[in-house]
Design a protein around this motif. Structure first.
Motif, PDB file in Angstrom:
ATOM      1  N   MET A   1     -13.686  10.200  20.205  1.00 25.51           N
ATOM      2  CA  MET A   1     -13.443   8.985  19.428  1.00 25.51           C
ATOM      3  C   MET A   1     -12.469   8.072  20.177  1.00 25.51           C
ATOM      4  N   ILE A   2     -12.358   6.850  19.726  1.00 24.01           N
ATOM      5  CA  ILE A   2     -11.518   5.854  20.381  1.00 24.01           C
ATOM      6  C   ILE A   2     -10.060   6.036  19.945  1.00 24.01           C
ATOM      7  N   ASP A   3      -9.145   6.000  20.903  1.00 18.96           N
ATOM      8  CA  ASP A   3      -7.717   6.098  20.595  1.00 18.96           C
ATOM      9  C   ASP A   3      -7.220   4.809  19.934  1.00 18.96           C
ATOM     10  N   ASP A   4      -6.070   4.944  19.276  1.00 17.18           N
ATOM     11  CA  ASP A   4      -5.470   3.768  18.643  1.00 17.18           C
ATOM     12  C   ASP A   4      -5.149   2.725  19.702  1.00 17.18           C
ATOM     13  N   GLY A   5      -5.615   1.484  19.498  1.00 18.70           N
ATOM     14  CA  GLY A   5      -5.412   0.402  20.447  1.00 18.70           C
ATOM     15  C   GLY A   5      -6.481   0.346  21.514  1.00 18.70           C
ATOM     16  N   GLU A  16     -15.160   8.977  13.009  1.00 17.29           N
ATOM     17  CA  GLU A  16     -16.086   9.670  12.117  1.00 17.29           C
ATOM     18  C   GLU A  16     -15.351  10.070  10.845  1.00 17.29           C
ATOM     19  N   ILE A  17     -16.082  10.095   9.726  1.00 14.23           N
ATOM     20  CA  ILE A  17     -15.514  10.599   8.479  1.00 14.23           C
ATOM     21  C   ILE A  17     -16.436  11.676   7.924  1.00 14.23           C
ATOM     22  N   GLU A  18     -15.840  12.633   7.219  1.00 13.75           N
ATOM     23  CA  GLU A  18     -16.608  13.738   6.655  1.00 13.75           C
ATOM     24  C   GLU A  18     -16.674  13.583   5.144  1.00 13.75           C
ATOM     25  N   VAL A  19     -17.906  13.577   4.621  1.00 11.37           N
ATOM     26  CA  VAL A  19     -18.145  13.425   3.192  1.00 11.37           C
ATOM     27  C   VAL A  19     -19.116  14.503   2.757  1.00 11.37           C
ATOM     28  N   MET A  20     -18.668  15.378   1.861  1.00  6.27           N
ATOM     29  CA  MET A  20     -19.517  16.452   1.341  1.00  6.27           C
ATOM     30  C   MET A  20     -20.164  17.238   2.482  1.00  6.27           C
ATOM     31  N   LYS A  21     -19.354  17.661   3.467  1.00  3.80           N
ATOM     32  CA  LYS A  21     -19.809  18.438   4.620  1.00  3.80           C
ATOM     33  C   LYS A  21     -20.755  17.671   5.539  1.00  3.80           C
ATOM     34  N   VAL A  23     -21.084  14.449   8.256  1.00  2.00           N
ATOM     35  CA  VAL A  23     -20.292  13.604   9.142  1.00  2.00           C
ATOM     36  C   VAL A  23     -20.982  12.259   9.300  1.00  2.00           C
ATOM     37  N   MET A  24     -20.226  11.192   9.032  1.00  5.46           N
ATOM     38  CA  MET A  24     -20.762   9.837   9.137  1.00  5.46           C
ATOM     39  C   MET A  24     -20.006   9.083  10.223  1.00  5.46           C
ATOM     40  N   GLU A  25     -20.744   8.395  11.072  1.00  5.48           N
ATOM     41  CA  GLU A  25     -20.145   7.603  12.150  1.00  5.48           C
ATOM     42  C   GLU A  25     -19.839   6.191  11.662  1.00  5.48           C
ATOM     43  N   LEU A  26     -18.688   5.679  12.067  1.00  5.33           N
ATOM     44  CA  LEU A  26     -18.321   4.294  11.779  1.00  5.33           C
ATOM     45  C   LEU A  26     -18.393   3.491  13.066  1.00  5.33           C
ATOM     46  N   ARG A  27     -19.128   2.391  13.030  1.00  8.32           N
ATOM     47  CA  ARG A  27     -19.346   1.577  14.221  1.00  8.32           C
ATOM     48  C   ARG A  27     -18.762   0.175  14.038  1.00  8.32           C
ATOM     49  N   VAL A  28     -18.388  -0.434  15.146  1.00  9.94           N
ATOM     50  CA  VAL A  28     -17.901  -1.814  15.112  1.00  9.94           C
ATOM     51  C   VAL A  28     -19.069  -2.761  15.346  1.00  9.94           C
ATOM     52  N   THR A  29     -18.947  -3.977  14.830  1.00  9.68           N
ATOM     53  CA  THR A  29     -20.016  -4.966  14.985  1.00  9.68           C
ATOM     54  C   THR A  29     -19.688  -6.043  16.018  1.00  9.68           C
ATOM     55  N   GLU A  30     -18.423  -6.055  16.506  1.00 11.72           N
ATOM     56  CA  GLU A  30     -18.016  -7.018  17.527  1.00 11.72           C
ATOM     57  C   GLU A  30     -17.094  -6.329  18.532  1.00 11.72           C
TER      58      GLU A  30
END
Length: 200
Positions: A1-5, A16-21, A23-30
């Motif tokens: 994953m990307i480090d802070d900054g 990534e976040i974990e919901v009910m076992k 794993v969901m990826e969060l992506r940037v749009t810009e």
């Protein structure tokens, strides 16, 4: 994953976040640099902000701006129809409420009163007012009066309607007659309440 900054490009996964076992990826749009608000492993609630993105090109995203204009005046929803007799009934009710003491404070009262009176007089001058009122009443009591009586009333109303623009045309209040044995029933009384003022 990307480090802070760290820097990311549009479409990159930054965490990534974990919901009910799952794993969901969060992506940037810009393109831009990610700055986290939540630490790794934190428990998230609905609507939580995970990170901020400093854009490489802020013009790529429309910025929210404070509204500088004026909002339109709120209008009450219509409480009556747009037909002439419906406007007349609503206006008459307004004036009756004013006479009963339900008034607006100045400076709103006088313009409101003047508008209501002008609207009422406009309705009263229209020769189609009694016609529309009686047509409405006949439609409501249809089937509850003898067929021959209903037919006779509709015939008189049709005759008046076809000659309503004539200067000599008069509302046939005298012709709206029903036998004495039937005239005082609650079903018929509204017809007399409409035709009697015209007759006088």
């Amino acid at each position: 994953m990307i480090d802070d900054g760290g820097h990311v490009f549009a479409g990159d996964v930054y965490t990534e976040i974990e919901v009910m076992k799952m794993v969901m990826e969060l992506r940037v749009t810009e393109n831009g640099c990610v700055h986290y608000v939540k630490r790794p492993g934190a428990v998230l609630e609905g609507g939580s902000i995970v990170a901020h993105l400093d854009l490489d090109d802020p013009s790529r995203v429309q910025q929210a701006q404070s509204f500088k204009g004026t909002l339109p005046q709120p209008q009450a929803p219509p409480t009556h129809g747009e037909k002439l007799h419906q406007i007349f009934q609503s206006t008459r009710a307004e004036l009756e409420n004013i006479l009963a003491g339900y008034t607006l404070p100045d400076p709103y009262f006088k313009p409101k009163l003047q508008t209501s009176i002008e609207r009422l007089m406009k309705c009263l001058r229209d020769p189609s007012l009694p016609l529309l009122e009686l047509q409405d009443l006949v439609a409501m009591i249809s089937g509850r009066i003898p067929p021959q009586v209903e037919k006779a009333i509709k015939k008189q109303l049709q005759s008046y309607s076809s000659n309503i623009t004539s200067v000599l045309s008069q509302f046939p209040s005298q012709q709206v007659k029903i036998s004495n044995s039937f005239s005082h029933t609650p079903v018929i009384s509204p017809l007399y309440s409409v035709s009697s003022p015209v007759n006088r």
